[in-house]
Motif scaffolding. Structure first.
Motif, PDB file in Angstrom:
ATOM      1  N   ALA A 246      14.407   3.049   4.292  1.00 52.89           N
ATOM      2  CA  ALA A 246      14.577   4.593   4.767  1.00 52.89           C
ATOM      3  C   ALA A 246      13.427   5.485   4.607  1.00 52.89           C
ATOM      4  CB  ALA A 246      14.949   4.756   3.359  1.00 52.89           C
ATOM      5  N   PHE A 247      12.317   5.639   4.156  1.00 49.92           N
ATOM      6  CA  PHE A 247      11.036   6.447   3.910  1.00 49.92           C
ATOM      7  C   PHE A 247      10.860   6.420   4.952  1.00 49.92           C
ATOM      8  CE2 PHE A 247       6.319   7.490   4.152  1.00 49.92           C
ATOM      9  CZ  PHE A 247       6.489   7.350   3.563  1.00 49.92           C
ATOM     10  N   ILE A 248      10.659   5.499   5.981  1.00 57.22           N
ATOM     11  CA  ILE A 248       9.713   5.168   7.186  1.00 57.22           C
ATOM     12  C   ILE A 248      10.696   6.044   8.228  1.00 57.22           C
ATOM     13  CG2 ILE A 248       8.900   4.052   8.935  1.00 57.22           C
ATOM     14  CD1 ILE A 248       6.961   4.231   6.648  1.00 57.22           C
ATOM     15  N   ILE A 249      11.894   5.711   8.159  1.00 56.16           N
ATOM     16  CA  ILE A 249      12.756   5.940   9.148  1.00 56.16           C
ATOM     17  C   ILE A 249      12.730   7.631   9.107  1.00 56.16           C
ATOM     18  CG2 ILE A 249      15.669   6.321   9.022  1.00 56.16           C
ATOM     19  CD1 ILE A 249      15.597   3.617   8.567  1.00 56.16           C
ATOM     20  N   GLU A 250      12.893   8.219   7.848  1.00 55.35           N
ATOM     21  CA  GLU A 250      12.472   9.699   7.849  1.00 55.35           C
ATOM     22  C   GLU A 250      11.173  10.547   8.342  1.00 55.35           C
ATOM     23  OE1 GLU A 250      14.420  12.264   6.707  1.00 55.35           O
ATOM     24  OE2 GLU A 250      15.684  10.660   6.424  1.00 55.35           O
ATOM     25  N   VAL A 251       9.865   9.643   8.293  1.00 56.97           N
ATOM     26  CA  VAL A 251       9.535   9.420   8.703  1.00 56.97           C
ATOM     27  C   VAL A 251       9.203   9.651  10.166  1.00 56.97           C
ATOM     28  CG1 VAL A 251       6.466   9.595   8.966  1.00 56.97           C
ATOM     29  CG2 VAL A 251       7.654   9.080   6.764  1.00 56.97           C
TER      30      VAL A 251
ATOM     31  N   GLN B 115      10.080  -6.040   9.684  1.00 57.90           N
ATOM     32  CA  GLN B 115      10.761  -5.604   8.120  1.00 57.90           C
ATOM     33  C   GLN B 115       9.026  -7.483   7.480  1.00 57.90           C
ATOM     34  OE1 GLN B 115      11.811  -5.257  11.019  1.00 57.90           O
ATOM     35  NE2 GLN B 115      13.219  -3.370   9.398  1.00 57.90           N
ATOM     36  N   ASN B 116       9.839  -8.496   8.696  1.00 51.07           N
ATOM     37  CA  ASN B 116       9.349  -9.809   7.933  1.00 51.07           C
ATOM     38  C   ASN B 116       7.576  -9.736   7.443  1.00 51.07           C
ATOM     39  OD1 ASN B 116      11.678 -10.974   9.279  1.00 51.07           O
ATOM     40  ND2 ASN B 116      11.218 -11.288  11.212  1.00 51.07           N
ATOM     41  N   GLU B 117       6.676  -9.370   7.712  1.00 52.48           N
ATOM     42  CA  GLU B 117       5.637  -9.306   7.423  1.00 52.48           C
ATOM     43  C   GLU B 117       5.308  -8.131   6.860  1.00 52.48           C
ATOM     44  OE1 GLU B 117       2.679 -10.779   9.123  1.00 52.48           O
ATOM     45  OE2 GLU B 117       4.027 -11.676  10.520  1.00 52.48           O
ATOM     46  N   ARG B 118       6.598  -7.438   6.478  1.00 48.62           N
ATOM     47  CA  ARG B 118       6.014  -6.270   5.657  1.00 48.62           C
ATOM     48  C   ARG B 118       5.279  -5.274   5.907  1.00 48.62           C
ATOM     49  NH1 ARG B 118       4.927  -7.340   0.624  1.00 48.62           N
ATOM     50  NH2 ARG B 118       6.512  -6.058  -0.375  1.00 48.62           N
ATOM     51  N   VAL B 119       4.823  -4.512   7.344  1.00 50.31           N
ATOM     52  CA  VAL B 119       4.208  -3.916   7.996  1.00 50.31           C
ATOM     53  C   VAL B 119       4.552  -2.876   8.779  1.00 50.31           C
ATOM     54  CG1 VAL B 119       2.178  -5.346   7.385  1.00 50.31           C
ATOM     55  CG2 VAL B 119       2.910  -5.091   9.997  1.00 50.31           C
ATOM     56  N   VAL B 120       4.194  -1.892   8.554  1.00 49.58           N
ATOM     57  CA  VAL B 120       3.986  -0.711   9.670  1.00 49.58           C
ATOM     58  C   VAL B 120       2.994  -0.974  10.352  1.00 49.58           C
ATOM     59  CG1 VAL B 120       4.859   2.049   9.738  1.00 49.58           C
ATOM     60  CG2 VAL B 120       5.550   0.685   7.941  1.00 49.58           C
ATOM     61  N   ARG B 121       3.304  -0.176  11.814  1.00 50.49           N
ATOM     62  CA  ARG B 121       2.511  -0.480  12.401  1.00 50.49           C
ATOM     63  C   ARG B 121       1.849   0.643  13.475  1.00 50.49           C
ATOM     64  NH1 ARG B 121       4.117  -5.851  13.348  1.00 50.49           N
ATOM     65  NH2 ARG B 121       2.746  -7.790  12.462  1.00 50.49           N
TER      66      ARG B 121
ATOM     67  N   GLU C  21       0.813  -1.526   0.097  1.00 46.28           N
ATOM     68  CA  GLU C  21       0.095  -0.018   0.181  1.00 46.28           C
ATOM     69  C   GLU C  21       0.768   1.232   0.230  1.00 46.28           C
ATOM     70  OE1 GLU C  21      -3.296   1.835   2.448  1.00 46.28           O
ATOM     71  OE2 GLU C  21      -2.609   0.479   3.207  1.00 46.28           O
ATOM     72  N   ILE C  22       1.883   1.077   0.564  1.00 41.93           N
ATOM     73  CA  ILE C  22       3.029   2.040   0.864  1.00 41.93           C
ATOM     74  C   ILE C  22       3.293   2.162  -0.597  1.00 41.93           C
ATOM     75  CG2 ILE C  22       5.124   3.072   1.990  1.00 41.93           C
ATOM     76  CD1 ILE C  22       4.315   1.361   4.665  1.00 41.93           C
ATOM     77  N   ILE C  23       4.428   1.405  -0.735  1.00 41.10           N
ATOM     78  CA  ILE C  23       4.807   1.584  -2.465  1.00 41.10           C
ATOM     79  C   ILE C  23       3.391   1.795  -3.307  1.00 41.10           C
ATOM     80  CG2 ILE C  23       5.601   0.453  -4.720  1.00 41.10           C
ATOM     81  CD1 ILE C  23       6.453  -1.279  -1.961  1.00 41.10           C
ATOM     82  N   SER C  24       2.528   1.789  -3.343  1.00 44.70           N
ATOM     83  CA  SER C  24       1.349   2.041  -4.947  1.00 44.70           C
ATOM     84  C   SER C  24       1.108   3.640  -4.501  1.00 44.70           C
ATOM     85  CB  SER C  24       0.527   1.387  -4.403  1.00 44.70           C
ATOM     86  OG  SER C  24      -0.924   1.975  -5.174  1.00 44.70           O
TER      87      SER C  24
ATOM     88  N   GLU D 117       9.882  -0.683  -3.743  1.00 47.82           N
ATOM     89  CA  GLU D 117      10.260  -1.443  -2.322  1.00 47.82           C
ATOM     90  C   GLU D 117      11.839  -1.811  -1.340  1.00 47.82           C
ATOM     91  OE1 GLU D 117       9.365  -6.128  -0.738  1.00 47.82           O
ATOM     92  OE2 GLU D 117       8.917  -5.414  -2.960  1.00 47.82           O
ATOM     93  N   LYS D 118      12.569  -1.003  -2.356  1.00 45.20           N
ATOM     94  CA  LYS D 118      13.612  -1.187  -1.445  1.00 45.20           C
ATOM     95  C   LYS D 118      14.093   0.248  -0.626  1.00 45.20           C
ATOM     96  CE  LYS D 118      16.579   1.276  -5.667  1.00 45.20           C
ATOM     97  NZ  LYS D 118      16.371   2.291  -5.336  1.00 45.20           N
TER      98      LYS D 118
END
Length: 386
Positions: free
Chosen positions: A311-316, A328-334, A297-300, A306-307
């Motif tokens: 890095a983007f989440i860290i900036e946020v 990273q395993n589940e590929r989600v941001v909580r 969803e974030i990519i779209s 994806e790579k």
């Protein structure tokens, strides 16, 4: 910056005579003799040539000369020295070079600090202090905040027009040094306009919006829409762009940019920086309605590869506008919490519900404590009877 005026142990007339001789020795067009009209006329002639001392190679000598002039100025009655102080400040504000500029700035600052707190002349000197401080890279040591500026003039507030002029100068000198503070100054400027004259603030309102959009640390832009001069821009491209940054997603900005590229660049805005800010704002909006966001969803939505997601989440997270953890395993941001991009009726209702729930919990805890206290009292009473 600190520095009281330096007062000499000689009379004002003798000081003026020495100053006349000094400036005459530097080639200034001034007579060495005292003026028969008195010290004010002497000082008028001295101020008229005071910038000749900029030729002096010895900076300590320049400082002493300027201190002498300042000591005379603050010793004469206000009503007789107004024009002199304004003219003196104007001349000193043109001092060339950073080293000489610092020496002159100290003299101007001494003059400012030795004027009475209720003197209307403080505004004029301060304005030229800012002009000179900007040229020698010392503005942030003179001006620290809007709140500090109000205190500076609490004894004799300038007129509305004077404050508008000063805010414009401060915005001009700060925009390339501290964009966040420049934005605050511009918002303060727009707040000086009323319903009657807000339509005349068009240029200031456009600068305010452009500065806020360009500032990489400013994300909460909703308050700008309530400013009267900004409301007069409704229907114009700059207002449409602001609205996108306030409440719409990255895709809306991309469409706007494709249709109005020249306009965006004409406002001094960088497209890549705009995209970066819009990605963060769009992520905040997504997080408001869904505390668990998948990488896909974030990519779209944010149009990133994806790579680059982590890095983007860290900036946020660096903005401290969002609190979240990556899996990273589940590929989600909580997401645990996020600031609201806008604070309208729905957000006020949500805040009301939270406060009501908090009040209810406090009341329940209070009642529980009363019950515990009553039980302890009853227990103690029964033991005493026994």
């Amino acid at each position: 910056m600190q520095g009281p005026a330096v007062f000499m142990d000689v009379s004002l007339e003798d000081q003026a005579l020495e100053l006349r001789k000094y400036f005459k020795s530097l080639g200034a067009e001034i007579a060495e003799e005292k003026s028969p009209k008195g010290i004010e006329d002497d000082l008028h002639k001295i101020v008229g040539v005071c910038d000749v001392c900029f030729k002096e190679p010895n900076e300590a000598e320049i400082e002493a000369i300027l201190n002498s002039i300042v000591s005379i100025m603050v010793s004469i009655p206000l009503e007789r020295g107004e024009n002199l102080i304004v003219a003196f400040s104007q001349r000193l504000s043109k001092a060339p070079g950073p080293k000489l500029g610092m020496v002159v700035l100290q003299a101007l600052w001494r003059l400012y600090n030795n004027l009475e707190a209720n003197s209307p002349l403080r505004y004029h000197v301060y304005y030229h202090v800012i002009e000179l401080a900007a040229r020698v890279g010392y503005v942030r040591e003179v001006f620290t905040s809007v709140e500090q500026l109000r205190k500076e003039f609490s004894g004799c507030p300038p007129t509305n027009e004077q404050m508008q002029k000063l805010y414009r100068l401060l915005h001009q000198v700060l925009k390339d040094q501290n964009s966040e503070l420049a934005s605050k100054v511009m918002i303060e400027l727009l707040g000086t306009y009323t319903d009657e004259n807000a339509s005349y603030a068009r240029e200031d309102a456009i600068k305010c919006i452009s500065t806020a959009l360009a500032d990489p640390t400013t994300f909460l832009l909703d308050p700008l829409l309530s400013l009267k001069p900004v409301r007069f821009l409704e229907g114009e491209l700059i207002h449409d762009l602001l609205t996108i940054f306030v409440s719409e997603k990255l895709s809306s900005y991309q469409t706007f940019y494709q249709n109005h590229k020249e306009f965006v660049h004409s406002q001094g805005l960088d497209h890549e920086q705009n995209v970066k800010k819009m990605r963060i704002l769009s992520f905040m909006q997504m997080a408001e309605v869904n505390p668990e966001l998948g990488y896909d969803e974030i990519i779209s939505e944010l149009q990133i590869e994806e790579k680059d997601v982590e890095a983007f989440i860290i900036e946020v997270l660096k903005t401290r506008l969002v609190r979240a953890r990556m899996d990273q395993n589940e590929r989600v941001v909580r997401v645990s919490s996020t600031m609201h991009r806008t604070f309208g009726r729905a957000q006020w209702q949500q805040l009301r519900d939270v406060l009501l729930a908090w009040r209810g919990n406090v009341q329940s805890a209070h009642e529980a404590m009363k019950s515990v206290a009553a039980a302890q009292i009853e227990y103690a009473t029964q033991n005493q009877k026994a």
